[in-house]
Design a protein around this motif. Structure first.
Motif, PDB file in Angstrom:
ATOM      1  N   LYS A   1     -18.122   9.378  -5.554  1.00  0.00           N
ATOM      2  CA  LYS A   1     -16.954   9.800  -6.348  1.00  0.00           C
ATOM      3  C   LYS A   1     -16.041  10.701  -5.519  1.00  0.00           C
ATOM      4  CE  LYS A   1     -19.054   9.444 -10.948  1.00  0.00           C
ATOM      5  NZ  LYS A   1     -19.516  10.208 -12.143  1.00  0.00           N
ATOM      6  N   ILE A   2     -16.653  11.574  -4.729  1.00  0.00           N
ATOM      7  CA  ILE A   2     -15.866  12.425  -3.838  1.00  0.00           C
ATOM      8  C   ILE A   2     -15.139  11.554  -2.819  1.00  0.00           C
ATOM      9  CG2 ILE A   2     -16.042  14.131  -1.975  1.00  0.00           C
ATOM     10  CD1 ILE A   2     -18.331  15.429  -3.567  1.00  0.00           C
ATOM     11  N   GLY A   3     -15.813  10.512  -2.325  1.00  0.00           N
ATOM     12  CA  GLY A   3     -15.187   9.592  -1.392  1.00  0.00           C
ATOM     13  C   GLY A   3     -13.978   8.885  -1.982  1.00  0.00           C
ATOM     14  N   GLU A   4     -14.088   8.492  -3.243  1.00  0.00           N
ATOM     15  CA  GLU A   4     -12.960   7.837  -3.920  1.00  0.00           C
ATOM     16  C   GLU A   4     -11.771   8.788  -4.018  1.00  0.00           C
ATOM     17  OE1 GLU A   4     -14.523   6.580  -7.636  1.00  0.00           O
ATOM     18  OE2 GLU A   4     -15.827   5.023  -6.775  1.00  0.00           O
ATOM     19  N   GLN A   5     -12.038  10.041  -4.337  1.00  0.00           N
ATOM     20  CA  GLN A   5     -10.966  11.031  -4.437  1.00  0.00           C
ATOM     21  C   GLN A   5     -10.307  11.249  -3.075  1.00  0.00           C
ATOM     22  OE1 GLN A   5     -11.987  14.755  -6.333  1.00  0.00           O
ATOM     23  NE2 GLN A   5     -10.228  15.820  -5.459  1.00  0.00           N
ATOM     24  N   MET A   6     -11.130  11.327  -2.018  1.00  0.00           N
ATOM     25  CA  MET A   6     -10.594  11.566  -0.679  1.00  0.00           C
ATOM     26  C   MET A   6      -9.820  10.352  -0.168  1.00  0.00           C
ATOM     27  SD  MET A   6     -13.620  13.806   1.166  1.00  0.00           S
ATOM     28  CE  MET A   6     -12.703  13.867   2.710  1.00  0.00           C
ATOM     29  N   ALA A   7     -10.251   9.146  -0.554  1.00  0.00           N
ATOM     30  CA  ALA A   7      -9.528   7.926  -0.158  1.00  0.00           C
ATOM     31  C   ALA A   7      -8.143   7.910  -0.801  1.00  0.00           C
ATOM     32  CB  ALA A   7     -10.315   6.689  -0.555  1.00  0.00           C
ATOM     33  N   ALA A   8      -8.077   8.328  -2.069  1.00  0.00           N
ATOM     34  CA  ALA A   8      -6.791   8.387  -2.765  1.00  0.00           C
ATOM     35  C   ALA A   8      -5.882   9.427  -2.122  1.00  0.00           C
ATOM     36  CB  ALA A   8      -7.015   8.709  -4.243  1.00  0.00           C
ATOM     37  N   GLU A   9      -6.463  10.556  -1.755  1.00  0.00           N
ATOM     38  CA  GLU A   9      -5.686  11.611  -1.097  1.00  0.00           C
ATOM     39  C   GLU A   9      -5.164  11.127   0.252  1.00  0.00           C
ATOM     40  OE1 GLU A   9      -8.127  15.451  -2.984  1.00  0.00           O
ATOM     41  OE2 GLU A   9      -8.393  14.867  -0.884  1.00  0.00           O
ATOM     42  N   TRP A  10      -6.029  10.445   1.002  1.00  0.00           N
ATOM     43  CA  TRP A  10      -5.619   9.954   2.325  1.00  0.00           C
ATOM     44  C   TRP A  10      -4.498   8.923   2.201  1.00  0.00           C
ATOM     45  CZ3 TRP A  10      -5.201   5.281   4.791  1.00  0.00           C
ATOM     46  CH2 TRP A  10      -4.936   5.336   6.157  1.00  0.00           C
ATOM     47  N   SER A  11      -4.639   7.999   1.264  1.00  0.00           N
ATOM     48  CA  SER A  11      -3.640   6.952   1.082  1.00  0.00           C
ATOM     49  C   SER A  11      -2.272   7.553   0.753  1.00  0.00           C
ATOM     50  CB  SER A  11      -4.082   5.996  -0.026  1.00  0.00           C
ATOM     51  OG  SER A  11      -3.194   4.909  -0.140  1.00  0.00           O
ATOM     52  N   LYS A  12      -2.266   8.592  -0.060  1.00  0.00           N
ATOM     53  CA  LYS A  12      -1.014   9.257  -0.433  1.00  0.00           C
ATOM     54  C   LYS A  12      -0.374   9.908   0.791  1.00  0.00           C
ATOM     55  CE  LYS A  12       0.871  12.669  -3.682  1.00  0.00           C
ATOM     56  NZ  LYS A  12       0.538  13.620  -4.785  1.00  0.00           N
ATOM     57  N   GLN A  13      -1.194  10.538   1.625  1.00  0.00           N
ATOM     58  CA  GLN A  13      -0.688  11.198   2.833  1.00  0.00           C
ATOM     59  C   GLN A  13      -0.182  10.183   3.856  1.00  0.00           C
ATOM     60  OE1 GLN A  13      -4.069  13.447   4.140  1.00  0.00           O
ATOM     61  NE2 GLN A  13      -3.715  15.149   2.737  1.00  0.00           N
ATOM     62  N   ALA A  14      -0.898   9.074   3.979  1.00  0.00           N
ATOM     63  CA  ALA A  14      -0.594   8.092   5.025  1.00  0.00           C
ATOM     64  C   ALA A  14       0.613   7.225   4.691  1.00  0.00           C
ATOM     65  CB  ALA A  14      -1.820   7.213   5.284  1.00  0.00           C
ATOM     66  N   GLY A  15       0.969   7.113   3.421  1.00  0.00           N
ATOM     67  CA  GLY A  15       2.150   6.361   3.038  1.00  0.00           C
ATOM     68  C   GLY A  15       1.976   4.854   3.196  1.00  0.00           C
ATOM     69  N   ALA A  16       3.091   4.164   3.405  1.00  0.00           N
ATOM     70  CA  ALA A  16       3.084   2.694   3.430  1.00  0.00           C
ATOM     71  C   ALA A  16       2.212   2.138   4.542  1.00  0.00           C
ATOM     72  CB  ALA A  16       4.514   2.186   3.586  1.00  0.00           C
ATOM     73  N   GLU A  17       2.240   2.777   5.718  1.00  0.00           N
ATOM     74  CA  GLU A  17       1.428   2.295   6.844  1.00  0.00           C
ATOM     75  C   GLU A  17      -0.058   2.359   6.504  1.00  0.00           C
ATOM     76  OE1 GLU A  17       1.271   2.939  11.675  1.00  0.00           O
ATOM     77  OE2 GLU A  17       1.501   4.709  10.397  1.00  0.00           O
ATOM     78  N   GLY A  18      -0.471   3.475   5.910  1.00  0.00           N
ATOM     79  CA  GLY A  18      -1.875   3.631   5.534  1.00  0.00           C
ATOM     80  C   GLY A  18      -2.285   2.663   4.442  1.00  0.00           C
ATOM     81  N   GLU A  19      -1.424   2.486   3.464  1.00  0.00           N
ATOM     82  CA  GLU A  19      -1.723   1.548   2.374  1.00  0.00           C
ATOM     83  C   GLU A  19      -1.885   0.126   2.903  1.00  0.00           C
ATOM     84  OE1 GLU A  19       1.344   1.965  -0.490  1.00  0.00           O
ATOM     85  OE2 GLU A  19       0.706   3.967  -1.152  1.00  0.00           O
ATOM     86  N   ALA A  20      -1.070  -0.254   3.884  1.00  0.00           N
ATOM     87  CA  ALA A  20      -1.158  -1.593   4.473  1.00  0.00           C
ATOM     88  C   ALA A  20      -2.478  -1.779   5.212  1.00  0.00           C
ATOM     89  CB  ALA A  20       0.009  -1.822   5.425  1.00  0.00           C
TER      90      ALA A  20
END
Length: 324
Positions: free
Chosen positions: A298-317
């Motif tokens: 669950k902590i991993g899911e939260q951190m993945a969401a945080e990372w995706s938000k920080q990384a923007g479109a490039e990270g989401e891709a």
């Protein structure tokens, strides 16, 4: 008169020697890890391959264990050309750019195969990022999956509350915070002293680091939760690289390709070997309770969401391509 041909021959030989010497390169390479660590052993073979392929034209001296440059300063030392080459853990630079944190998002890529796939997808972006920082990526090798070491038994996430947990990157610091622990920055070379003096009583790291620091001397429990596989990067200063002739560059790239392939295999072998070494020395090794693992996921899911938000479109891709 009879000595003239001999004199000319000696002069010609001396001239050739002078030219060869003038074009020889002697580089320095810094790594944070001790001599016996598999990353360091891989690097030593890497530089030996370069020396052989270039017939000594490029000779690289490896300085292990943070003996030349402090671990967290190696990347910038290579960037500023204080040294020509260096090795550093990518996630340690996560505050500079989200891409450096990608391989340490918990429970995103939890095996060598998954980690390799994620690396291949993100590698072009990583190369471009390093290029902007005056560095050329030569190769990257993953650590074995990260587990949790503690001085006392842990069966649920609440057991970590208040424990002082070693952090070696922004991601491990965040993981400690979300687990209820108190993050404390400790370099790999200082782990044993930190535990012995009570500065920390828990850490997230690989079996390799546990063995290198003789973890059985100061703790008893290792939970092989396989949270993520952080990678080390081996880089060269771009100006130093551009100063090499084409043949030498090819020799370096060929040696780097071999080192990358060899290093990933060494990582897999090291995981099995060092887990057994921990057990042989009295460490209680287990996969952790299902309750603990679910909480960490669950902590991993939260951190993945945080990372995706920080990384923007490039990270989401990158994540989208990886999930396919």
């Amino acid at each position: 008169m009879t000595l003239k041909p001999l004199t000319l021959a000696i002069a010609a030989t001396a001239s050739i020697f002078t030219v060869t010497t003038a074009h020889a390169e002697n580089w320095r390479m810094a790594t944070p890890y001790p001599e016996q660590n598999f990353h360091t052993q891989n690097i030593k073979q890497f530089v030996a391959d370069i020396k052989e392929a270039t017939q000594g034209k490029l000779d690289i001296t490896v300085h292990p264990g943070g003996s030349l440059i402090k671990p967290m300063e190696i990347k910038n030392a290579a960037r500023s050309r204080q040294i020509e080459m260096g090795e550093f853990i990518l996630s340690g630079m996560a505050n500079e750019h989200p891409l450096f944190a990608l391989d340490s998002v918990p429970f995103l890529a939890t095996s060598h195969d998954a980690s390799w796939k994620l690396y291949q997808i993100s590698k072009p972006s990583l190369e471009q990022l390093l290029e902007k920082q005056n560095l050329k990526l030569l190769y990257s090798v993953a650590w074995p999956p990260q587990g949790m070491y503690t001085t006392t038994p842990v069966s649920k996430i609440e057991d970590l509350s208040g424990m002082r947990m070693r952090a070696y990157s922004p991601q491990t610091e965040r993981l400690a915070q979300l687990s209820g622990a108190i993050p404390t920055q400790i370099e790999a070379t200082d782990v044993a002293q930190a535990f012995s003096t009570g500065r920390v009583n828990a850490m997230i790291t690989s079996s390799s680091t546990g063995v290198n620091s003789a973890a059985w001397d100061f703790l008893k429990y290792y939970y092989d939760v396989q949270a993520f596989l952080p990678k080390n990067a081996v880089v060269v200063n771009k100006r130093s690289w551009d100063g090499l002739d084409e043949a030498t560059q090819k020799a370096v790239l060929d040696a780097a390709a071999k080192a990358e392939e060899r290093g990933w295999e060494m990582s897999k072998e090291d995981m099995v070997k060092q887990n057994q070494t921990l057990v042989d020395n009295g460490i209680e090794l287990s996969p952790g309770s299902e309750e603990l693992r679910q909480s960490l996921r669950k902590i991993g899911e939260q951190m993945a969401a945080e990372w995706s938000k920080q990384a923007g479109a490039e990270g989401e891709a990158i994540i989208a391509k990886f999930n396919k």
